[in-house]
Write an enzyme that holds these catalytic residues in place. Structure first.
Site, PDB file in Angstrom:
ATOM      1  N   CYS A 156       0.815  -1.227   0.000  1.00 47.86           N
ATOM      2  CA  CYS A 156       0.000   0.000   0.000  1.00 47.86           C
ATOM      3  C   CYS A 156       0.843   1.269   0.000  1.00 47.86           C
ATOM      4  O   CYS A 156       0.339   2.350  -0.287  1.00 47.86           O
ATOM      5  CB  CYS A 156      -0.923   0.027   1.211  1.00 47.86           C
TER       6      CYS A 156
HETATM    7  N1  COA Z   1     -20.707  -9.347   7.280  1.00 47.86           N
HETATM    8  C1  COA Z   1     -21.250  -9.440   8.527  1.00 47.86           C
HETATM    9  N2  COA Z   1     -20.520  -9.660   9.639  1.00 47.86           N
HETATM   10  C2  COA Z   1     -19.192  -9.788   9.493  1.00 47.86           C
HETATM   11  C3  COA Z   1     -18.564  -9.707   8.227  1.00 47.86           C
HETATM   12  C4  COA Z   1     -19.375  -9.475   7.095  1.00 47.86           C
HETATM   13  N3  COA Z   1     -18.870  -9.387   5.871  1.00 47.86           N
HETATM   14  N4  COA Z   1     -17.248  -9.867   8.406  1.00 47.86           N
HETATM   15  C5  COA Z   1     -17.033 -10.050   9.709  1.00 47.86           C
HETATM   16  N5  COA Z   1     -18.195 -10.014  10.372  1.00 47.86           N
HETATM   17  C6  COA Z   1     -18.433 -10.199  11.811  1.00 47.86           C
HETATM   18  C7  COA Z   1     -17.345 -11.035  12.461  1.00 47.86           C
HETATM   19  O1  COA Z   1     -17.641 -12.382  12.351  1.00 47.86           O
HETATM   20  C8  COA Z   1     -17.405 -10.530  13.881  1.00 47.86           C
HETATM   21  O2  COA Z   1     -18.466 -11.151  14.554  1.00 47.86           O
HETATM   22  P1  COA Z   1     -18.345 -11.521  16.129  1.00 47.86           P
HETATM   23  O3  COA Z   1     -18.186 -10.195  16.826  1.00 47.86           O
HETATM   24  O4  COA Z   1     -19.630 -12.210  16.393  1.00 47.86           O
HETATM   25  O5  COA Z   1     -17.125 -12.376  16.243  1.00 47.86           O
HETATM   26  C9  COA Z   1     -17.755  -9.047  13.741  1.00 47.86           C
HETATM   27  O6  COA Z   1     -18.364  -8.921  12.444  1.00 47.86           O
HETATM   28  C10 COA Z   1     -16.542  -8.145  13.801  1.00 47.86           C
HETATM   29  O7  COA Z   1     -15.536  -8.654  12.933  1.00 47.86           O
HETATM   30  P2  COA Z   1     -14.107  -8.001  12.777  1.00 47.86           P
HETATM   31  O8  COA Z   1     -13.304  -8.743  11.755  1.00 47.86           O
HETATM   32  O9  COA Z   1     -13.502  -7.843  14.129  1.00 47.86           O
HETATM   33  O10 COA Z   1     -14.547  -6.586  12.180  1.00 47.86           O
HETATM   34  P3  COA Z   1     -13.859  -5.196  12.299  1.00 47.86           P
HETATM   35  O11 COA Z   1     -14.750  -4.302  13.033  1.00 47.86           O
HETATM   36  O12 COA Z   1     -12.441  -5.293  12.742  1.00 47.86           O
HETATM   37  O13 COA Z   1     -13.852  -4.728  10.761  1.00 47.86           O
HETATM   38  C11 COA Z   1     -12.266  -4.549   8.929  1.00 47.86           C
HETATM   39  C12 COA Z   1     -13.152  -5.475   9.782  1.00 47.86           C
HETATM   40  C13 COA Z   1     -11.433  -5.402   7.983  1.00 47.86           C
HETATM   41  C14 COA Z   1     -13.155  -3.607   8.158  1.00 47.86           C
HETATM   42  C15 COA Z   1     -11.341  -3.713   9.863  1.00 47.86           C
HETATM   43  O14 COA Z   1     -10.725  -4.547  10.809  1.00 47.86           O
HETATM   44  C16 COA Z   1     -10.261  -2.958   9.121  1.00 47.86           C
HETATM   45  O15 COA Z   1     -10.513  -2.240   8.172  1.00 47.86           O
HETATM   46  N6  COA Z   1      -9.010  -3.042   9.620  1.00 47.86           N
HETATM   47  C17 COA Z   1      -7.894  -2.326   9.039  1.00 47.86           C
HETATM   48  C18 COA Z   1      -7.451  -3.066   7.854  1.00 47.86           C
HETATM   49  C19 COA Z   1      -6.363  -2.408   7.079  1.00 47.86           C
HETATM   50  O16 COA Z   1      -6.100  -1.246   7.169  1.00 47.86           O
HETATM   51  N7  COA Z   1      -5.717  -3.193   6.291  1.00 47.86           N
HETATM   52  C20 COA Z   1      -4.752  -2.744   5.382  1.00 47.86           C
HETATM   53  C21 COA Z   1      -5.039  -3.481   4.162  1.00 47.86           C
HETATM   54  S1  COA Z   1      -4.062  -2.894   2.874  1.00 47.86           S
END
Ligand code: COA
Length: 374
Positions: A156
């Site tokens: 990135c």
């Molecule tokens: N639809 C519905 N629910 C979902 C889901 C989806 N597509 N994906 C995950 N969930 C659920 C999970 O199962 C979890 O459920 P639980 O609380 O019952 O265990 C809950 O939602 C939270 O999941 P989590 O993975 O912890 O979500 P989050 O709030 O961390 O959001 C991201 C996920 C990826 C959006 C976030 O973590 C993020 O953007 N992080 C930074 C990533 C980044 O900058 N990466 C660089 C890449 S270049």
């Protein structure tokens, strides 16, 4: 010291796009049919039932509403779930080179530059279509640019690291005017069958022209006051695709050959790293935080950017101070902060300062302090 400017930017946006609702419909249809086919294994505990995805969750967790893609049909077909891109002969331009050309032409026009004004090309992106010849050399040939070209990859942060490399090269005299292109087909490295991340990425290509202030003719130039790059090893974002896959007997469908992340950990670890780097960078350049008019941040997650903006400015940033493009483009890896800069910079006044900052896999962070001139 020679003053270096970004004198033109360009964005190529693919024609097709996918809303969260469309993506979720395709994923849920795939998950339901997987659960049906594997019903017995799931009941016996041999396989895990797939949970359904949700458009509202995606927007609330990431700020993403939409993404542009190079192929919509394959991604939305529950029996395929990946883009289908036509294989090309060696005599045809690669897809990355073709996208680069479209973005490059816009940047060249905005900078008022022709091919013979440019003497180096850098392709800086997360995933390179071929190992060799370099995509950059293809772009160079297609545009008729003399001089030299090379590819680089810092995930990135590819574009900001390329900005630093290009500015240093112009300063040292190894090139005069450099074209940087960032073609990102992130849909190619995304597992659309993985509910945790199927919504994250989109495709795009950005381009920039860098040159010294003396040769710049553009009315919308930004002087690069300073660059600061940082890397810190982390396994929280990984993609094990590479040239040894064959030797290691990996199967093309192995999950670890596509993008994988621990999203929560990335969020928690990267926010302080990036905020502190920007604060220290600005301080080292003796610039007051109050003098920063705009933050063009990497576009991965809206809450992440809101937090970084708040930590850096010491208050909640106004919308115009920290433009988001995430809702329309999703995460486009190295291109994200450059799209924000390209779309939200022309209104800035002469002398105003902004910080462009990328962050991502590695970890890698690139901060570039810019001042509007002209
Ligand atoms: N639809 C519905 N629910 C979902 C889901 C989806 N597509 N994906 C995950 N969930 C659920 C999970 O199962 C979890 O459920 P639980 O609380 O019952 O265990 C809950 O939602 C939270 O999941 P989590 O993975 O912890 O979500 P989050 O709030 O961390 O959001 C991201 C996920 C990826 C959006 C976030 O973590 C993020 O953007 N992080 C930074 C990533 C980044 O900058 N990466 C660089 C890449 S270049």
């Amino acid at each position: 010291m020679k003053q270096i400017v970004i004198s033109g930017t360009g964005v190529f946006t693919p024609e097709e796009s996918i809303t969260n609702q469309e993506l979720v419909k395709a994923y849920n249809s795939y998950a339901e049919s997987y659960n049906l086919v594997n019903k017995d294994d799931i009941t016996q505990g041999n396989k895990v039932e797939l949970e359904l995805s949700d458009a509202e969750f995606i927007f609330n967790a990431s700020g993403i509403k939409n993404r542009f893609v190079m192929d919509k049909k394959g991604i939305l077909d529950p029996n395929i779930m990946h883009p289908i891109l036509q294989r090309r002969s060696n005599d045809e331009p690669s897809i990355l080179a073709e996208m680069s050309l479209k973005a490059a032409k816009k940047a060249m026009e905005r900078a008022g530059k022709k091919a013979n004004d440019i003497d180096a090309v850098i392709t800086a992106c997360s995933n390179l279509e071929t190992a060799n010849p370099a995509i950059s050399i293809e772009v160079q040939a297609l545009l008729g640019i003399k001089g030299f070209a090379f590819d680089m990859n810092v995930a990135c942060s590819s574009a900001t690291f390329a900005l630093q490399a290009a500015a240093d090269m112009i300063r040292s005299g190894s090139a005069k005017t450099i074209l940087i292109v960032d073609p990102e087909i992130c849909s190619g490295h995304l597992d659309f069958k993985d509910r945790d991340c199927h919504f994250i990425f989109g495709d795009v290509c950005t381009a920039m022209i860098l040159e010294s202030k003396e040769t710049a003719r553009s009315k919308n130039s930004f002087e690069i006051l300073s660059t600061k790059c940082l890397t810190k090893f982390s396994n929280n974002i990984r993609n094990n695709f590479g040239f040894l896959n064959n030797a290691k007997k990996s199967s093309p469908l192995d999950r670890d050959l596509l993008f994988m992340q621990e999203g929560r950990k990335v969020f928690k670890e990267v926010v302080p790293l990036v905020s502190q780097l920007i604060i220290d960078h600005v301080d080292a350049e003796k610039i007051k935080i109050d003098d920063i008019r705009r933050l063009w941040l990497h576009q991965a997650n809206k809450s992440m950017n809101d937090l970084i903006g708040k930590k850096v400015l010491g208050r909640v940033p106004e919308m115009h101070e920290q433009p988001n493009i995430l809702q329309d483009y999703a995460n486009t890896s190295s291109a994200g902060s450059i799209i924000a800069f390209s779309l939200y910079s022309e209104d800035m006044k002469n002398g105003e300062i902004g910080v462009l900052c990328s962050f991502g896999a590695g970890y890698s962070v690139g901060s570039v302090i810019l001042r509007k001139i002209g």
